[in-house]
Design a protein around this motif. Sequence first.
Motif, PDB file in Angstrom:
ATOM      1  N   PRO A   1       0.823  -1.208   0.000  1.00 28.20           N
ATOM      2  CA  PRO A   1       0.000   0.000   0.000  1.00 28.20           C
ATOM      3  C   PRO A   1       0.860   1.263   0.000  1.00 28.20           C
ATOM      4  CG  PRO A   1      -0.632  -1.485   1.794  1.00 28.20           C
ATOM      5  CD  PRO A   1       0.647  -2.010   1.208  1.00 28.20           C
ATOM      6  N   GLN A   2       2.098   1.151   0.438  1.00 30.03           N
ATOM      7  CA  GLN A   2       2.933   2.350   0.594  1.00 30.03           C
ATOM      8  C   GLN A   2       3.815   2.632  -0.625  1.00 30.03           C
ATOM      9  OE1 GLN A   2       3.173  -0.200   3.077  1.00 30.03           O
ATOM     10  NE2 GLN A   2       1.696   0.703   4.476  1.00 30.03           N
ATOM     11  N   PHE A   3       3.793   1.713  -1.600  1.00 27.80           N
ATOM     12  CA  PHE A   3       4.637   1.907  -2.786  1.00 27.80           C
ATOM     13  C   PHE A   3       3.852   1.579  -4.051  1.00 27.80           C
ATOM     14  CE2 PHE A   3       7.527   1.327   0.698  1.00 27.80           C
ATOM     15  CZ  PHE A   3       8.526   2.253   0.451  1.00 27.80           C
ATOM     16  N   ARG A   4       4.131   2.326  -5.119  1.00 24.74           N
ATOM     17  CA  ARG A   4       3.406   2.059  -6.366  1.00 24.74           C
ATOM     18  C   ARG A   4       3.809   0.729  -6.949  1.00 24.74           C
ATOM     19  NH1 ARG A   4       3.617   7.661  -7.033  1.00 24.74           N
ATOM     20  NH2 ARG A   4       1.533   8.476  -6.659  1.00 24.74           N
ATOM     21  N   SER A   5       5.053   0.348  -6.777  1.00 32.94           N
ATOM     22  CA  SER A   5       5.414  -0.981  -7.247  1.00 32.94           C
ATOM     23  C   SER A   5       6.521  -1.573  -6.390  1.00 32.94           C
ATOM     24  CB  SER A   5       5.816  -0.957  -8.721  1.00 32.94           C
ATOM     25  OG  SER A   5       7.070  -0.342  -8.877  1.00 32.94           O
ATOM     26  N   VAL A   6       6.510  -2.889  -6.352  1.00 30.68           N
ATOM     27  CA  VAL A   6       7.553  -3.644  -5.664  1.00 30.68           C
ATOM     28  C   VAL A   6       8.132  -4.608  -6.690  1.00 30.68           C
ATOM     29  CG1 VAL A   6       8.084  -5.255  -3.795  1.00 30.68           C
ATOM     30  CG2 VAL A   6       6.331  -3.490  -3.457  1.00 30.68           C
ATOM     31  N   GLU A   7       9.425  -4.511  -6.930  1.00 32.34           N
ATOM     32  CA  GLU A   7      10.056  -5.360  -7.935  1.00 32.34           C
ATOM     33  C   GLU A   7      11.068  -6.285  -7.288  1.00 32.34           C
ATOM     34  OE1 GLU A   7      11.833  -3.100 -11.054  1.00 32.34           O
ATOM     35  OE2 GLU A   7       9.939  -2.166 -11.644  1.00 32.34           O
ATOM     36  N   LEU A   8      11.122  -7.493  -7.849  1.00 31.65           N
ATOM     37  CA  LEU A   8      12.173  -8.423  -7.446  1.00 31.65           C
ATOM     38  C   LEU A   8      13.365  -8.183  -8.356  1.00 31.65           C
ATOM     39  CD1 LEU A   8      13.100 -10.947  -5.817  1.00 31.65           C
ATOM     40  CD2 LEU A   8      12.213 -12.303  -7.718  1.00 31.65           C
ATOM     41  N   HIS A   9      14.491  -7.933  -7.756  1.00 35.53           N
ATOM     42  CA  HIS A   9      15.718  -7.690  -8.512  1.00 35.53           C
ATOM     43  C   HIS A   9      16.772  -8.704  -8.127  1.00 35.53           C
ATOM     44  CE1 HIS A   9      15.249  -3.107  -9.517  1.00 35.53           C
ATOM     45  NE2 HIS A   9      14.286  -3.836 -10.026  1.00 35.53           N
ATOM     46  N   GLU A  10      17.748  -8.825  -9.008  1.00 39.70           N
ATOM     47  CA  GLU A  10      18.922  -9.615  -8.670  1.00 39.70           C
ATOM     48  C   GLU A  10      20.151  -8.813  -9.037  1.00 39.70           C
ATOM     49  OE1 GLU A  10      19.078 -13.559 -10.360  1.00 39.70           O
ATOM     50  OE2 GLU A  10      20.359 -14.159  -8.686  1.00 39.70           O
ATOM     51  N   THR A  11      21.068  -8.753  -8.096  1.00 41.82           N
ATOM     52  CA  THR A  11      22.323  -8.049  -8.355  1.00 41.82           C
ATOM     53  C   THR A  11      23.362  -9.057  -8.812  1.00 41.82           C
ATOM     54  OG1 THR A  11      21.840  -6.394  -6.667  1.00 41.82           O
ATOM     55  CG2 THR A  11      24.138  -6.629  -7.317  1.00 41.82           C
ATOM     56  N   THR A  12      24.016  -8.748  -9.904  1.00 38.76           N
ATOM     57  CA  THR A  12      25.118  -9.583 -10.368  1.00 38.76           C
ATOM     58  C   THR A  12      26.330  -8.691 -10.596  1.00 38.76           C
ATOM     59  OG1 THR A  12      24.339  -9.324 -12.643  1.00 38.76           O
ATOM     60  CG2 THR A  12      23.663 -11.325 -11.492  1.00 38.76           C
TER      61      THR A  12
ATOM     62  N   ARG B   1      21.227  -8.097   0.364  1.00 32.08           N
ATOM     63  CA  ARG B   1      22.051  -7.116  -0.329  1.00 32.08           C
ATOM     64  C   ARG B   1      23.081  -7.852  -1.189  1.00 32.08           C
ATOM     65  NH1 ARG B   1      22.683  -1.860   1.616  1.00 32.08           N
ATOM     66  NH2 ARG B   1      21.748  -2.468   3.582  1.00 32.08           N
ATOM     67  N   GLY B   2      23.196  -7.460  -2.444  1.00 33.31           N
ATOM     68  CA  GLY B   2      24.169  -8.092  -3.319  1.00 33.31           C
ATOM     69  C   GLY B   2      23.649  -9.343  -4.013  1.00 33.31           C
ATOM     70  N   GLY B   3      22.403  -9.739  -3.710  1.00 37.78           N
ATOM     71  CA  GLY B   3      21.815 -10.892  -4.366  1.00 37.78           C
ATOM     72  C   GLY B   3      20.405 -10.546  -4.796  1.00 37.78           C
ATOM     73  N   LYS B   4      19.510 -11.509  -4.671  1.00 35.58           N
ATOM     74  CA  LYS B   4      18.110 -11.187  -4.942  1.00 35.58           C
ATOM     75  C   LYS B   4      17.595 -10.273  -3.832  1.00 35.58           C
ATOM     76  CE  LYS B   4      16.592 -15.237  -7.545  1.00 35.58           C
ATOM     77  NZ  LYS B   4      17.517 -16.351  -7.273  1.00 35.58           N
ATOM     78  N   HIS B   5      16.800  -9.308  -4.217  1.00 38.44           N
ATOM     79  CA  HIS B   5      16.254  -8.381  -3.223  1.00 38.44           C
ATOM     80  C   HIS B   5      14.984  -7.750  -3.762  1.00 38.44           C
ATOM     81  CE1 HIS B   5      18.909  -6.044  -5.886  1.00 38.44           C
ATOM     82  NE2 HIS B   5      18.022  -5.085  -5.740  1.00 38.44           N
ATOM     83  N   LEU B   6      14.252  -7.112  -2.892  1.00 36.93           N
ATOM     84  CA  LEU B   6      13.040  -6.414  -3.318  1.00 36.93           C
ATOM     85  C   LEU B   6      13.330  -4.930  -3.367  1.00 36.93           C
ATOM     86  CD1 LEU B   6      10.355  -8.273  -1.171  1.00 36.93           C
ATOM     87  CD2 LEU B   6      11.127  -8.781  -3.488  1.00 36.93           C
ATOM     88  N   MET B   7      12.925  -4.307  -4.482  1.00 35.77           N
ATOM     89  CA  MET B   7      13.021  -2.862  -4.585  1.00 35.77           C
ATOM     90  C   MET B   7      11.634  -2.286  -4.348  1.00 35.77           C
ATOM     91  SD  MET B   7      16.227  -2.445  -5.308  1.00 35.77           S
ATOM     92  CE  MET B   7      16.163  -0.678  -5.422  1.00 35.77           C
ATOM     93  N   LEU B   8      11.580  -1.326  -3.474  1.00 40.76           N
ATOM     94  CA  LEU B   8      10.323  -0.649  -3.169  1.00 40.76           C
ATOM     95  C   LEU B   8      10.339   0.667  -3.940  1.00 40.76           C
ATOM     96  CD1 LEU B   8      10.513  -1.208   0.704  1.00 40.76           C
ATOM     97  CD2 LEU B   8       9.692  -2.789  -1.063  1.00 40.76           C
ATOM     98  N   MET B   9       9.480   0.742  -4.957  1.00 35.33           N
ATOM     99  CA  MET B   9       9.580   1.842  -5.901  1.00 35.33           C
ATOM    100  C   MET B   9       8.459   2.853  -5.707  1.00 35.33           C
ATOM    101  SD  MET B   9      11.918   0.109  -7.898  1.00 35.33           S
ATOM    102  CE  MET B   9      11.868   0.625  -9.591  1.00 35.33           C
ATOM    103  N   ARG B  10       8.812   4.097  -5.748  1.00 35.39           N
ATOM    104  CA  ARG B  10       7.882   5.225  -5.766  1.00 35.39           C
ATOM    105  C   ARG B  10       6.888   5.182  -4.606  1.00 35.39           C
ATOM    106  NH1 ARG B  10       5.031   5.011 -10.986  1.00 35.39           N
ATOM    107  NH2 ARG B  10       5.539   2.798 -10.948  1.00 35.39           N
TER     108      ARG B  10
END
Length: 140
Positions: free
Chosen positions: A62-73, A99-108
């Motif tokens: 509810p607090q973010f317009r989108s939540v994305e799953l990311h992976e850092t390589t 941190r440094g691997g798969k993580h969730l980005m909380l966007m906008r």
Amino acid sequence: MRMVLTVCTLLLVSCGEEPQAPLAATDVVFIKPLPGMNMGAAYMSLANNTDRAISIARISSPQFRSVELHETTIEDGVARMRAVPQLTIPAGETVVLQRGGKHLMLMRPTIPANAVTLEFYSDDTLILIVDSAAQSSGEQ
Ligand SMILES: [Cu+2]
């Protein structure tokens, strides 16, 4: 006053055959967006307590317009992030978002909220709610 909540797991099936939550989150860390910034992050361990793979198709907040799953390589010594379309947690296994691997980005952020709630969906079923109110780290 501080409300004591636990990281709660919703099982939207009415029968009580399965005493254990199908998916459980532990070691949850929320990195809130810095003032003026549009992105925060979330890290946690997700344990699949069932004997079938669980695929997380969508995460919303509810607090973010989108939540994305990311992976850092690391490519040529440079850390890069890419979006991962789906997160699958094999039966009985734990996937660590860090941190440094798969993580969730909380966007906008939609509202400057102190609390963060993440809702994990498998297909259209809400299977897990992770709430920052459950975290014991400091006041914000
Ligand atoms: Cu990212």
